[in-house]
Design a protein around this motif. Sequence first.
Motif, PDB file in Angstrom:
ATOM      1  N   ASP A 187       6.910  -2.733 -32.027  1.00  0.00           N
ATOM      2  CA  ASP A 187       6.815  -1.361 -31.517  1.00  0.00           C
ATOM      3  C   ASP A 187       6.104  -1.394 -30.170  1.00  0.00           C
ATOM      4  OD1 ASP A 187       6.453   1.297 -30.974  1.00  0.00           O
ATOM      5  OD2 ASP A 187       5.627   1.826 -32.935  1.00  0.00           O
ATOM      6  N   ALA A 188       6.864  -1.285 -29.097  1.00  0.00           N
ATOM      7  CA  ALA A 188       6.301  -1.381 -27.757  1.00  0.00           C
ATOM      8  C   ALA A 188       5.485  -0.159 -27.374  1.00  0.00           C
ATOM      9  CB  ALA A 188       7.425  -1.581 -26.738  1.00  0.00           C
ATOM     10  N   THR A 189       5.597   0.927 -28.133  1.00  0.00           N
ATOM     11  CA  THR A 189       4.874   2.146 -27.782  1.00  0.00           C
ATOM     12  C   THR A 189       3.439   2.146 -28.294  1.00  0.00           C
ATOM     13  OG1 THR A 189       5.516   3.361 -29.796  1.00  0.00           O
ATOM     14  CG2 THR A 189       7.054   3.394 -27.926  1.00  0.00           C
ATOM     15  N   ARG A 190       3.099   1.195 -29.154  1.00  0.00           N
ATOM     16  CA  ARG A 190       1.763   1.158 -29.729  1.00  0.00           C
ATOM     17  C   ARG A 190       0.885   0.170 -28.987  1.00  0.00           C
ATOM     18  NH1 ARG A 190       1.237   5.684 -32.890  1.00  0.00           N
ATOM     19  NH2 ARG A 190       3.184   6.010 -34.021  1.00  0.00           N
ATOM     20  N   VAL A 191      -0.382   0.496 -28.874  1.00  0.00           N
ATOM     21  CA  VAL A 191      -1.361  -0.383 -28.228  1.00  0.00           C
ATOM     22  C   VAL A 191      -2.276  -0.960 -29.301  1.00  0.00           C
ATOM     23  CG1 VAL A 191      -3.246  -0.523 -26.570  1.00  0.00           C
ATOM     24  CG2 VAL A 191      -1.282   0.954 -26.089  1.00  0.00           C
ATOM     25  N   PHE A 192      -2.393  -2.266 -29.297  1.00  0.00           N
ATOM     26  CA  PHE A 192      -3.243  -2.957 -30.261  1.00  0.00           C
ATOM     27  C   PHE A 192      -4.228  -3.851 -29.502  1.00  0.00           C
ATOM     28  CE2 PHE A 192       0.694  -2.032 -32.538  1.00  0.00           C
ATOM     29  CZ  PHE A 192       0.221  -1.472 -33.709  1.00  0.00           C
ATOM     30  N   PRO A 193      -5.403  -4.124 -30.111  1.00  0.00           N
ATOM     31  CA  PRO A 193      -5.823  -3.732 -31.459  1.00  0.00           C
ATOM     32  C   PRO A 193      -6.189  -2.260 -31.553  1.00  0.00           C
ATOM     33  CG  PRO A 193      -7.598  -4.882 -30.371  1.00  0.00           C
ATOM     34  CD  PRO A 193      -6.417  -4.972 -29.445  1.00  0.00           C
ATOM     35  N   GLN A 194      -6.140  -1.750 -32.771  1.00  0.00           N
ATOM     36  CA  GLN A 194      -6.588  -0.390 -33.027  1.00  0.00           C
ATOM     37  C   GLN A 194      -7.121  -0.288 -34.450  1.00  0.00           C
ATOM     38  OE1 GLN A 194      -3.607   2.801 -34.112  1.00  0.00           O
ATOM     39  NE2 GLN A 194      -2.327   1.570 -32.705  1.00  0.00           N
ATOM     40  N   VAL A 195      -7.912   0.752 -34.664  1.00  0.00           N
ATOM     41  CA  VAL A 195      -8.500   1.002 -35.981  1.00  0.00           C
ATOM     42  C   VAL A 195      -7.866   2.262 -36.556  1.00  0.00           C
ATOM     43  CG1 VAL A 195     -10.604   1.506 -37.276  1.00  0.00           C
ATOM     44  CG2 VAL A 195     -10.673  -0.102 -35.360  1.00  0.00           C
ATOM     45  N   ARG A 196      -7.334   2.147 -37.748  1.00  0.00           N
ATOM     46  CA  ARG A 196      -6.727   3.290 -38.427  1.00  0.00           C
ATOM     47  C   ARG A 196      -7.700   3.808 -39.479  1.00  0.00           C
ATOM     48  NH1 ARG A 196      -2.536   6.925 -37.513  1.00  0.00           N
ATOM     49  NH2 ARG A 196      -2.017   7.963 -39.488  1.00  0.00           N
ATOM     50  N   ARG A 197      -8.127   5.049 -39.316  1.00  0.00           N
ATOM     51  CA  ARG A 197      -8.982   5.708 -40.305  1.00  0.00           C
ATOM     52  C   ARG A 197      -8.256   6.956 -40.790  1.00  0.00           C
ATOM     53  NH1 ARG A 197     -12.651   4.561 -36.064  1.00  0.00           N
ATOM     54  NH2 ARG A 197     -14.156   2.905 -36.614  1.00  0.00           N
ATOM     55  N   SER A 198      -8.185   7.141 -42.080  1.00  0.00           N
ATOM     56  CA  SER A 198      -7.519   8.324 -42.623  1.00  0.00           C
ATOM     57  C   SER A 198      -7.972   8.550 -44.054  1.00  0.00           C
ATOM     58  CB  SER A 198      -5.998   8.154 -42.588  1.00  0.00           C
ATOM     59  OG  SER A 198      -5.588   7.124 -43.480  1.00  0.00           O
ATOM     60  N   ARG A 199      -7.604   9.714 -44.565  1.00  0.00           N
ATOM     61  CA  ARG A 199      -7.883  10.020 -45.968  1.00  0.00           C
ATOM     62  C   ARG A 199      -6.651   9.681 -46.796  1.00  0.00           C
ATOM     63  NH1 ARG A 199     -11.791  12.171 -48.491  1.00  0.00           N
ATOM     64  NH2 ARG A 199     -11.524  12.973 -50.611  1.00  0.00           N
ATOM     65  N   ILE A 200      -6.811   8.833 -47.793  1.00  0.00           N
ATOM     66  CA  ILE A 200      -5.715   8.429 -48.663  1.00  0.00           C
ATOM     67  C   ILE A 200      -5.941   9.022 -50.052  1.00  0.00           C
ATOM     68  CG2 ILE A 200      -4.610   6.481 -49.822  1.00  0.00           C
ATOM     69  CD1 ILE A 200      -5.015   4.839 -47.332  1.00  0.00           C
ATOM     70  N   GLU A 201      -4.926   9.710 -50.548  1.00  0.00           N
ATOM     71  CA  GLU A 201      -4.983  10.319 -51.872  1.00  0.00           C
ATOM     72  C   GLU A 201      -3.726   9.973 -52.657  1.00  0.00           C
ATOM     73  OE1 GLU A 201      -5.469  14.487 -51.285  1.00  0.00           O
ATOM     74  OE2 GLU A 201      -7.560  14.328 -50.599  1.00  0.00           O
ATOM     75  N   GLU A 202      -3.760  10.233 -53.948  1.00  0.00           N
ATOM     76  CA  GLU A 202      -2.583  10.037 -54.784  1.00  0.00           C
ATOM     77  C   GLU A 202      -1.472  10.965 -54.318  1.00  0.00           C
ATOM     78  OE1 GLU A 202      -2.388   7.758 -57.336  1.00  0.00           O
ATOM     79  OE2 GLU A 202      -4.368   7.110 -56.648  1.00  0.00           O
ATOM     80  N   ASP A 203      -0.248  10.461 -54.308  1.00  0.00           N
ATOM     81  CA  ASP A 203       0.908  11.264 -53.932  1.00  0.00           C
ATOM     82  C   ASP A 203       1.250  12.207 -55.089  1.00  0.00           C
ATOM     83  OD1 ASP A 203       3.497  12.253 -53.346  1.00  0.00           O
ATOM     84  OD2 ASP A 203       3.946  10.491 -52.138  1.00  0.00           O
TER      85      ASP A 203
END
Length: 312
Positions: A187-203
């Motif tokens: 994916d050329a549109t993404r810049v790395f490194p990066q940190v992904r933080r999010s809230r994960i819950e049961e679907d």
Amino acid sequence: MARPPRNPLIPARHGVAPSCVALPQPAAGTAPWPGVLDFLSQRLPKVSRADWATRMAQAEVLDEAGRPVPPDAPYRGGTRLYYWRTLDVEPQVPFGEQVLFQDAHLVVADKPHFLPVTPGGRFVQQTLLVRLKQRLDLPDLSPVHRIDRETAGLVLFCVRAQDRAAYQALFRERAVDKVYEAIAPFDATRVFPQVRRSRIEEDADTFFRTTEAPGEPNSETTIRVLETRGAWTRYRLEPVTGKRHQLRVHMAALGPPLVGDQFYPHVRRGPNEAEDFANPLRLLAQGIAFTDPVTGEARRFESGLSLEWPSP
């Protein structure tokens, strides 16, 4: 609910620890289950009454003293019964595990794709834990942590029951450095490194999946690029937290879902459908490091496996 203490009179069979069921004390003046067979067939109906009767006749249901409970045994509330989970038909996983390290406290194994860590659902004998218990003759072996059935790589096991809490606390207190590798589309549109933080819950719509949701983050992953080959990139993933399916959810949310992922970002295969062994999830638990809470040693382990690049 606390797990009942292990009964030393009830051994494992074929690498499978006994399951325990408590018989509740009926209300005064009532007798809802005249016999043990009545109770088992009502409370555990996934096994038919006829099959429970056969198991009891074959001494596969025991009381707390380790004595067989016959099919005509009367019901006695306030006691426990023990039995061993079996399956009439179990899918075979045609890949072997490798033991990378073993001492008096730890076993470290490389788990292949498609093999569950512990018994559950469609799998009992075809699990890493049961295979290792039989192979190493370690009846008290227990997993310190778990990885998805579809994920390959490092899994740690505790040899002695008295050490289990100390090792599990490492993961609970985030005192373990974990490294995964994954392959996903470039994916050329993404810049790395990066940190992904999010809230994960049961679907809420699909019971076996998790999803990102609004709210305070409860998961964190650092994502780096290791190399790119044509349309594919190999990533290094370093999770700080250990939410279920965290790495798969984070990668799918960024745009490049993992190669071979059947559940993210969309479900492409039902959980009980046949596996495509030629197209595994490209996710590998590659490295793990921590200070051993029992011996005080610095521990570092690396998987001997590698991910297969997809066809161009």
